[in-house]
Enzyme design. Structure first.
Site, PDB file in Angstrom:
ATOM      1  N   GLY A   9       0.957  -1.224  -0.009  1.00  0.00           N
ATOM      2  CA  GLY A   9      -0.079  -0.006   0.289  1.00  0.00           C
ATOM      3  C   GLY A   9       0.618   1.066   0.094  1.00  0.00           C
ATOM      4  N   SER A  10       2.033   1.196  -0.408  1.00  0.00           N
ATOM      5  CA  SER A  10       3.352   2.570  -0.289  1.00  0.00           C
ATOM      6  C   SER A  10       2.332   3.291  -1.209  1.00  0.00           C
ATOM      7  CB  SER A  10       4.287   2.149  -1.007  1.00  0.00           C
ATOM      8  OG  SER A  10       4.854   2.169  -2.216  1.00  0.00           O
ATOM      9  N   ASN A  11       1.624   2.991  -2.868  1.00  0.00           N
ATOM     10  CA  ASN A  11       1.013   4.448  -3.860  1.00  0.00           C
ATOM     11  C   ASN A  11      -0.070   4.922  -3.328  1.00  0.00           C
ATOM     12  OD1 ASN A  11       2.449   4.638  -6.086  1.00  0.00           O
ATOM     13  ND2 ASN A  11       2.817   2.332  -5.806  1.00  0.00           N
ATOM     14  N   MET A  22      -4.003  -6.679  -6.950  1.00  0.00           N
ATOM     15  CA  MET A  22      -3.536  -7.943  -7.315  1.00  0.00           C
ATOM     16  C   MET A  22      -4.555  -8.805  -8.653  1.00  0.00           C
ATOM     17  SD  MET A  22      -0.964  -7.328  -7.653  1.00  0.00           S
ATOM     18  CE  MET A  22       0.415  -8.564  -7.747  1.00  0.00           C
ATOM     19  N   VAL A  44      -9.738  -6.546 -13.579  1.00  0.00           N
ATOM     20  CA  VAL A  44     -10.942  -6.220 -12.507  1.00  0.00           C
ATOM     21  C   VAL A  44     -11.817  -6.577 -14.075  1.00  0.00           C
ATOM     22  CG1 VAL A  44     -10.191  -4.897 -11.308  1.00  0.00           C
ATOM     23  CG2 VAL A  44     -10.853  -4.315 -13.706  1.00  0.00           C
ATOM     24  N   ASN A  92      -5.132   3.241 -13.366  1.00  0.00           N
ATOM     25  CA  ASN A  92      -3.834   1.811 -12.850  1.00  0.00           C
ATOM     26  C   ASN A  92      -2.439   2.352 -12.510  1.00  0.00           C
ATOM     27  OD1 ASN A  92      -3.498  -1.064 -11.798  1.00  0.00           O
ATOM     28  ND2 ASN A  92      -2.223  -1.454 -13.779  1.00  0.00           N
ATOM     29  N   HIS A 125       1.373   1.123 -13.323  1.00  0.00           N
ATOM     30  CA  HIS A 125       2.079   0.095 -13.637  1.00  0.00           C
ATOM     31  C   HIS A 125       3.616   0.181 -13.175  1.00  0.00           C
ATOM     32  CE1 HIS A 125       2.920  -4.257 -15.451  1.00  0.00           C
ATOM     33  NE2 HIS A 125       4.588  -3.675 -16.717  1.00  0.00           N
TER      34      HIS A 125
HETATM   35  C1  GRF Z   1       3.858  -0.584  -7.222  1.00  0.00           C
HETATM   36  O1  GRF Z   1       4.677  -0.942  -7.683  1.00  0.00           O
HETATM   37  C2  GRF Z   1       2.735  -0.660  -8.666  1.00  0.00           C
HETATM   38  O2  GRF Z   1       3.296  -0.135  -9.561  1.00  0.00           O
HETATM   39  C3  GRF Z   1       2.091  -2.489  -8.947  1.00  0.00           C
HETATM   40  O3  GRF Z   1       1.976  -3.155  -7.252  1.00  0.00           O
HETATM   41  C4  GRF Z   1       3.164  -2.181  -6.640  1.00  0.00           C
HETATM   42  C5  GRF Z   1       2.903  -1.956  -5.356  1.00  0.00           C
HETATM   43  O4  GRF Z   1       3.089  -1.697  -4.710  1.00  0.00           O
HETATM   44  N1  GRF Z   1       1.269  -1.792  -9.452  1.00  0.00           N
HETATM   45  P1  GRF Z   1       2.353  -0.833  -2.940  1.00  0.00           P
HETATM   46  O5  GRF Z   1       1.695  -1.690  -2.046  1.00  0.00           O
HETATM   47  O6  GRF Z   1       1.831   0.849  -3.259  1.00  0.00           O
HETATM   48  O7  GRF Z   1       3.669  -0.283  -1.494  1.00  0.00           O
END
Ligand code: GRF
Length: 202
Positions: A12-14, A91, A94, A108, A110
């Site tokens: 969940g860092s994003n 993951m 959809v 999304n 990527h």
């Molecule tokens: C990120 O590298 C994103 O690009 C990919 O999965 C990873 C998720 O990282 N789709 P986080 O859970 O947001 O830390």
């Protein structure tokens, strides 16, 4: 003000960065109204709970009925009047069900320069392929895997010593910047889709 649902499956860092950028006003006119996860053990959920962000969890283990599963998501997030769904390390693929319900409202991130290295382990694919540059892409979600119209990309250089881990870290830094930028553009109504192309208004 737009209501965002962030979908996560893990770290969940994003998601956390998006929330921090809303708090610091780097992202304007947006709020995270709900975090959805298919995995009750997703690490990012702890942050959501600490920050009092509503969480919806529907475990996807043993769920092969993907359309029904997405229909349940639609019902569960309906009360939050969502304007934008941000997939952030979500993951699961959809289905049309969700895509049609939230037409042109799902984005999304990527960790590669699409259309290269779609699917899982994009950073590992890039290292193994021997590319000199990789990066990340924010794109609208369509029915394919990592195929939708591209909103923003950021490039990182791959050095000869890079491993999957070091490249992932470099790319993640950029992810944390461009995802928030893309959300700002969406919130300001500056994005329009024309076939494969996303036009960004000034
Ligand atoms: C990120 O590298 C994103 O690009 C990919 O999965 C990873 C998720 O990282 N789709 P986080 O859970 O947001 O830390």
């Amino acid at each position: 003000m737009i209501n965002i649902a962030v979908f996560i499956s893990g770290r969940g860092s994003n998601f956390i960065k998006i929330h921090e950028n809303i708090k610091s006003n780097f992202i304007k006119n947006a709020t995270i109204s709900v975090v959805f996860s298919n995995n009750e053990n997703a690490k990012g959920l702890e942050y959501a709970k600490n920050e009092n962000i509503p969480v919806v969890i529907i475990p996807s283990k043993n769920r092969s009925d993907r359309e029904n599963y997405d229909a349940e998501i639609i019902e569960a997030i309906k009360p939050y009047s969502i304007d934008l769904i941000c997939l952030a390390g979500y993951m699961r693929i959809v289905t049309n069900k969700l895509i049609n319900e939230y037409k042109n409202k799902i984005i999304n991130i990527h960790p590669a320069l699409l259309p290269s290295f779609t699917g899982l382990d994009a950073q590992k694919q890039a290292i193994e392929y021997g590319v000199r540059y990789s990066g990340c892409t924010v794109h609208f979600v369509d029915t394919g895997v990592d195929t939708g119209p591209i909103i923003l990309q950021s490039v990182v250089e791959v050095s000869k010593d890079d491993t999957e881990e070091t490249l992932s870290a470099k790319i993640l830094k950029e992810e944390h910047i461009i995802y928030s930028k893309a959300i700002n553009l969406f919130a300001e109504n500056k994005l329009s889709i024309n076939g494969r192309k996303v036009e960004i208004k000034n």
